[in-house]
Design a protein around this motif. Structure first.
Motif, mmCIF file in Angstrom:
data_model
loop_
_atom_site.group_PDB
_atom_site.id
_atom_site.type_symbol
_atom_site.label_atom_id
_atom_site.label_comp_id
_atom_site.label_asym_id
_atom_site.label_seq_id
_atom_site.Cartn_x
_atom_site.Cartn_y
_atom_site.Cartn_z
ATOM 1 N N GLN A 81 0.819 -1.207 0.000
ATOM 2 C CA GLN A 81 0.000 0.000 0.000
ATOM 3 C C GLN A 81 0.855 1.261 0.000
ATOM 4 O O GLN A 81 0.508 2.247 -0.659
ATOM 5 C CB GLN A 81 -0.961 -0.013 1.184
ATOM 6 N N TYR A 83 3.781 1.623 -1.387
ATOM 7 C CA TYR A 83 4.276 1.808 -2.752
ATOM 8 C C TYR A 83 3.172 2.343 -3.664
ATOM 9 O O TYR A 83 3.402 3.261 -4.459
ATOM 10 C CB TYR A 83 4.838 0.502 -3.319
ATOM 11 N N ALA A 84 1.978 1.811 -3.548
ATOM 12 C CA ALA A 84 0.875 2.227 -4.409
ATOM 13 C C ALA A 84 0.552 3.709 -4.250
ATOM 14 O O ALA A 84 0.163 4.362 -5.213
ATOM 15 C CB ALA A 84 -0.362 1.383 -4.100
ATOM 16 N N HIS A 85 0.738 4.248 -3.057
ATOM 17 C CA HIS A 85 0.327 5.621 -2.782
ATOM 18 C C HIS A 85 1.483 6.611 -2.681
ATOM 19 O O HIS A 85 1.241 7.805 -2.459
ATOM 20 C CB HIS A 85 -0.502 5.659 -1.493
ATOM 21 N N GLU A 87 3.944 9.360 -3.286
ATOM 22 C CA GLU A 87 4.147 10.481 -4.211
ATOM 23 C C GLU A 87 5.589 10.406 -4.713
ATOM 24 O O GLU A 87 6.493 10.100 -3.957
ATOM 25 C CB GLU A 87 3.903 11.813 -3.502
ATOM 26 N N HIS A 91 4.583 4.288 -9.730
ATOM 27 C CA HIS A 91 3.201 3.807 -9.746
ATOM 28 C C HIS A 91 2.208 4.957 -9.739
ATOM 29 O O HIS A 91 1.236 4.959 -10.496
ATOM 30 C CB HIS A 91 2.914 2.875 -8.567
ATOM 31 N N ARG A 92 2.436 5.908 -8.883
ATOM 32 C CA ARG A 92 1.500 7.031 -8.757
ATOM 33 C C ARG A 92 1.348 7.764 -10.094
ATOM 34 O O ARG A 92 0.245 8.076 -10.528
ATOM 35 C CB ARG A 92 2.007 7.970 -7.663
ATOM 36 N N ALA A 93 2.471 8.027 -10.765
ATOM 37 C CA ALA A 93 2.430 8.704 -12.065
ATOM 38 C C ALA A 93 1.729 7.835 -13.113
ATOM 39 O O ALA A 93 0.921 8.338 -13.906
ATOM 40 C CB ALA A 93 3.848 9.048 -12.517
ATOM 41 N N TRP A 95 -0.537 5.571 -12.588
ATOM 42 C CA TRP A 95 -1.960 5.513 -12.260
ATOM 43 C C TRP A 95 -2.677 6.770 -12.738
ATOM 44 O O TRP A 95 -3.759 6.715 -13.320
ATOM 45 C CB TRP A 95 -2.138 5.314 -10.748
ATOM 46 N N ARG A 96 -2.061 7.917 -12.505
ATOM 47 C CA ARG A 96 -2.656 9.174 -12.982
ATOM 48 C C ARG A 96 -2.773 9.164 -14.510
ATOM 49 O O ARG A 96 -3.795 9.559 -15.064
ATOM 50 C CB ARG A 96 -1.816 10.358 -12.521
#
Length: 159
Positions: A81, A83-85, A87, A91-93, A95-96
């Protein structure tokens, strides 16, 4: 005559997390919709491999129903979790970018994931002439010892 392979099992008795993530190519001719999604995963896996402190222990890719999938083994849910969130992480980039692209592409490509939190005693494995796969790749392998020849013996769950 070659030697008979020694059965092994993974070397871990604690909790673990298995994370399955895949993409489904719903419109194969819409390459511009699904190719960027496909290309986003390898850099994330490279980032995780370079930084073991993030908690991913091993990943393997395969072709699944409708497209590619990755099976990941994590030391714990909190690491996955985080890593998923995070900033600034890849992953964050990604996902966006996927969400922005999905608004334009509609249902041309889909993504999915499943998270399995597996408590100690609720996982087992055996490998015969198949080294370096799955849980053994994540945790290391040990020979199957006496009294642990059967799956039921390797599991510590009450039957």
């Amino acid at each position: 005559m070659s030697a008979r392979p020694v059965p092994t099992t993974h070397d871990h008795d604690g909790d673990l997390v298995v994370f399955l993530i895949g993409m489904r190519i719903n419109r194969p001719l819409r390459i511009g919709a699904w190719l960027p999604v496909l290309r986003a995963m390898p850099p994330m896996l490279q980032e995780l491999a370079r930084r073991p402190e993030l908690g991913m222990l091993h990943a393997t890719s395969a072709l699944g129903p409708g497209g590619p999938l990755v099976v990941q083994y994590w030391r714990d849910l909190a690491s996955l979790q985080a890593y998923a969130h995070a900033e600034g992480g890849l992953h964050r980039a990604a996902w966006r970018e996927f969400n922005a692209r999905a608004r334009r592409a509609g249902d041309a490509v889909g993504i999915w994931h499943e998270t399995l939190v597996v408590p100690a005693g609720h996982h087992e494995s055996v490998y015969v002439a198949a080294p370096g796969l799955g849980l053994a790749a994540a945790f290391g392998a040990v020979p199957v010892g006496r009294g642990r020849e059967r799956a039921a013996q390797r599991l510590r769950v009450a039957s």
